[in-house]
Design a protein around this motif. Structure first.
Motif, PDB file in Angstrom:
ATOM      1  N   ARG A   1       0.858  -1.175   0.000  1.00 57.49           N
ATOM      2  CA  ARG A   1       0.000   0.000   0.000  1.00 57.49           C
ATOM      3  C   ARG A   1       0.897   1.228   0.000  1.00 57.49           C
TER       4      ARG A   1
ATOM      5  N   VAL B   1     -11.098   3.745   1.173  1.00 60.18           N
ATOM      6  CA  VAL B   1     -10.274   3.014   0.208  1.00 60.18           C
ATOM      7  C   VAL B   1     -10.968   1.718  -0.176  1.00 60.18           C
ATOM      8  N   ASN B   2     -11.411   0.965   0.834  1.00 59.80           N
ATOM      9  CA  ASN B   2     -12.123  -0.279   0.533  1.00 59.80           C
ATOM     10  C   ASN B   2     -13.470  -0.012  -0.127  1.00 59.80           C
TER      11      ASN B   2
ATOM     12  N   GLN C   1      -5.606   2.684   7.239  1.00 57.59           N
ATOM     13  CA  GLN C   1      -6.122   2.961   5.896  1.00 57.59           C
ATOM     14  C   GLN C   1      -7.587   3.368   5.997  1.00 57.59           C
TER      15      GLN C   1
ATOM     16  N   ARG D   1     -14.054   2.309  -2.170  1.00 61.83           N
ATOM     17  CA  ARG D   1     -13.807   2.692  -3.559  1.00 61.83           C
ATOM     18  C   ARG D   1     -13.223   1.545  -4.387  1.00 61.83           C
ATOM     19  N   ARG D   2     -12.802   0.460  -3.718  1.00 62.09           N
ATOM     20  CA  ARG D   2     -12.220  -0.662  -4.462  1.00 62.09           C
ATOM     21  C   ARG D   2     -13.270  -1.246  -5.392  1.00 62.09           C
ATOM     22  N   ARG D   3     -12.962  -1.262  -6.665  1.00 61.35           N
ATOM     23  CA  ARG D   3     -13.950  -1.702  -7.647  1.00 61.35           C
ATOM     24  C   ARG D   3     -14.082  -3.219  -7.655  1.00 61.35           C
ATOM     25  N   ASP D   4     -15.262  -3.668  -7.934  1.00 61.52           N
ATOM     26  CA  ASP D   4     -15.560  -5.089  -8.006  1.00 61.52           C
ATOM     27  C   ASP D   4     -14.768  -5.689  -9.170  1.00 61.52           C
TER      28      ASP D   4
END
Length: 200
Positions: free
Chosen positions: A11, A180-181, A176, A183-186
């Motif tokens: 990260r 962030v999680n 974090q 926004r994490r894309r599938d």
């Protein structure tokens, strides 16, 4: 460390202690960067490694936004600037085994001098994790590129793709952010199998 764990832990970390790195660790980080793939084995890159405090202090004025937003980045004991060298690629592909005698940049589907230098930067980031360290890749604003080159004597034909801080994470580094999680894309949106739009 298992490779999958290195990838999982990687990260961008922006808060460091000033604990120094050993020369051996710095050498391993840079040696691994040289193992990146490059088109035609051109190796059209160079790396400016800043370990002395005075040299790092000369660097930070060229990334003022980073200093303003996360001043603890300046505590990192190592800054590496990967530099791409386009001419190396154009000349390599004009050699007899490649045969592009005109050295035309238009022949290139994408600018691999940036792609390859980016892959070398990723190897630095992954090596840092493997060494129990943390790192962050960040940009150098275009309006500061010429000043950076002049300060460090970098020839005009070398383009910095950014800077990389490497060091020991500060103990008070914030976790974090949840966003962030969020926004994490599938992966199903990003991975297409056999045909665009085919997922699963």
């Amino acid at each position: 460390m298992e490779f999958s764990e290195v990838v999982r832990r990687r990260r961008m970390v922006r808060h460091y202690t000033d604990r120094p790195l050993t020369p051996e660790v710095v050498d391993r980080l840079l040696a691994n960067a040289l193992r990146a793939p490059s088109a035609g084995f051109s190796q059209g890159w160079a790396f400016l490694a800043l370990t002395a405090a005075a040299d790092r202090a000369r660097f930070w004025p060229f990334v003022p936004t980073r200093v303003e937003q996360t001043p603890t980045m300046q505590d990192a004991p190592l800054v590496v600037v990967p530099l791409a060298h386009k001419l190396t690629y154009l000349e390599r592909y004009a050699e007899p085994d490649k045969g592009w005698e005109d050295r035309a940049e238009s022949r290139w589907p994408v600018p691999y001098w940036y792609v390859d230098t980016g892959m070398s930067a990723l190897l630095i980031l992954l090596t840092a994790v493997d060494e129990g360290l943390d790192a962050c890749l960040f940009g150098i604003p275009p309006e500061h590129t010429d000043g950076f080159r002049a300060e460090f004597g970098v020839p005009a034909e070398y383009t910095p793709i950014g800077g990389i801080t490497v060091g020991y994470r500060a103990p008070d580094t914030p976790p974090q952010p949840d966003r962030v999680n969020q926004r994490r894309r599938d992966p199903a949106e990003l991975i297409h199998r056999g045909q665009w739009g085919t997922r699963g």
